[in-house]
Design an enzyme around this catalytic site. Structure first.
Site, mmCIF file in Angstrom:
data_model
loop_
_atom_site.group_PDB
_atom_site.id
_atom_site.type_symbol
_atom_site.label_atom_id
_atom_site.label_comp_id
_atom_site.label_asym_id
_atom_site.label_seq_id
_atom_site.Cartn_x
_atom_site.Cartn_y
_atom_site.Cartn_z
ATOM 1 N N LYS A 102 101.618 -52.730 -13.275
ATOM 2 C CA LYS A 102 102.848 -52.958 -12.525
ATOM 3 C C LYS A 102 103.682 -51.681 -12.492
ATOM 4 O O LYS A 102 103.999 -51.102 -13.530
ATOM 5 C CB LYS A 102 103.658 -54.095 -13.170
ATOM 6 C CG LYS A 102 104.863 -54.517 -12.347
ATOM 7 C CD LYS A 102 105.586 -55.689 -13.006
ATOM 8 C CE LYS A 102 106.796 -56.121 -12.187
ATOM 9 N NZ LYS A 102 107.544 -57.211 -12.843
ATOM 10 N N HIS A 104 106.782 -51.343 -10.968
ATOM 11 C CA HIS A 104 108.219 -51.548 -10.826
ATOM 12 C C HIS A 104 108.721 -52.497 -11.920
ATOM 13 O O HIS A 104 107.945 -53.031 -12.688
ATOM 14 C CB HIS A 104 108.545 -52.125 -9.440
ATOM 15 C CG HIS A 104 107.869 -53.442 -9.183
ATOM 16 N ND1 HIS A 104 106.559 -53.529 -8.763
ATOM 17 C CD2 HIS A 104 108.312 -54.715 -9.310
ATOM 18 C CE1 HIS A 104 106.231 -54.802 -8.624
ATOM 19 N NE2 HIS A 104 107.275 -55.543 -8.953
#
Length: 213
Positions: A102, A104
């Site tokens: 991921k 963000h």
């Protein structure tokens, strides 16, 4: 054997343990299959947590965090953490990985407790050749953590990458122990005592002779 028998009874009742012809991820065609994904009710997952918690406590293993490989290891890790707290008063944190990194928000590929320099127990449902668990070992070691052991519901005890050991340190490798609720030997012993199910034994033994360790 009593609580091993209880687990096998539970698995048959919930149809998680089946006989037939099943193509495994390894490419092998197996006469039996265990699918923990079918144990998907509240009652079922509570039972699973209790089996793991008892096995962990009985082992007297020293550890700090539970780790569940995505995806099946995630609910296993959560329910085991709850069982350890409710039945043994052990407030153990847990963590699991994402399949995709991921970029963000909180970022990264791990969710849950920080595992840096912690002692980790890996929880998964089944070990066949050991290939999938090697991936978890790599993730954990890259975080600077130490693996105490690997706990599974069923160890099929088959040939493959079963020499689970440190990946980052080629010298002085530390081997990791696989601790299971049941093994293929436990399953065969169970079938020997059941008039209806013992008919499956010849195929299991033939398969074991070909692929077993």
């Amino acid at each position: 054997m009593d609580w091993k028998k209880k687990f096998i009874d539970f698995s048959f009742k919930k149809k998680a343990l089946q006989f037939g012809s099943f193509k495994l991820k390894s490419g092998r065609t197996s006469p039996y299959f265990f699918n923990s994904g079918l144990l998907s009710t509240g009652t079922n997952i509570i039972e699973i947590g209790l089996f793991y918690a008892r096995s962990i406590v009985d082992s007297k293993m020293k550890f700090d965090v539970l780790f569940g490989p995505a995806y099946k290891g995630i609910p296993i890790t959560v329910t085991t953490s709850i069982a350890l707290k409710n039945y043994y008063d052990l407030n153990i944190p847990y963590a699991f990985n994402r399949k995709e990194y991921k970029k963000h928000g909180e970022k990264g590929d791990l969710i849950g407790a920080t595992i840096y320099k912690k002692r980790i127990i890996i929880l998964d449902d089944v070990v066949t050749s050991g290939k999938a668990i090697h991936h978890s070992i790599k993730i954990i070691e890259e975080q600077g953590a130490e693996i105490s052991a690997v706990f599974v519901l069923l160890d099929r005890k088959e040939k493959g990458e079963r020499d689970l050991c440190t990946i980052n340190h080629q010298k002085n490798k530390k081997k990791y122990e696989i601790i299971s609720i049941i093994t293929i030997e436990d399953l065969i012993s169970y079938l020997l005592e059941d008039k209806k199910l013992k008919k499956h034994i010849p195929k299991l033994i033939k398969y074991r002779e070909k692929y077993g360790i």
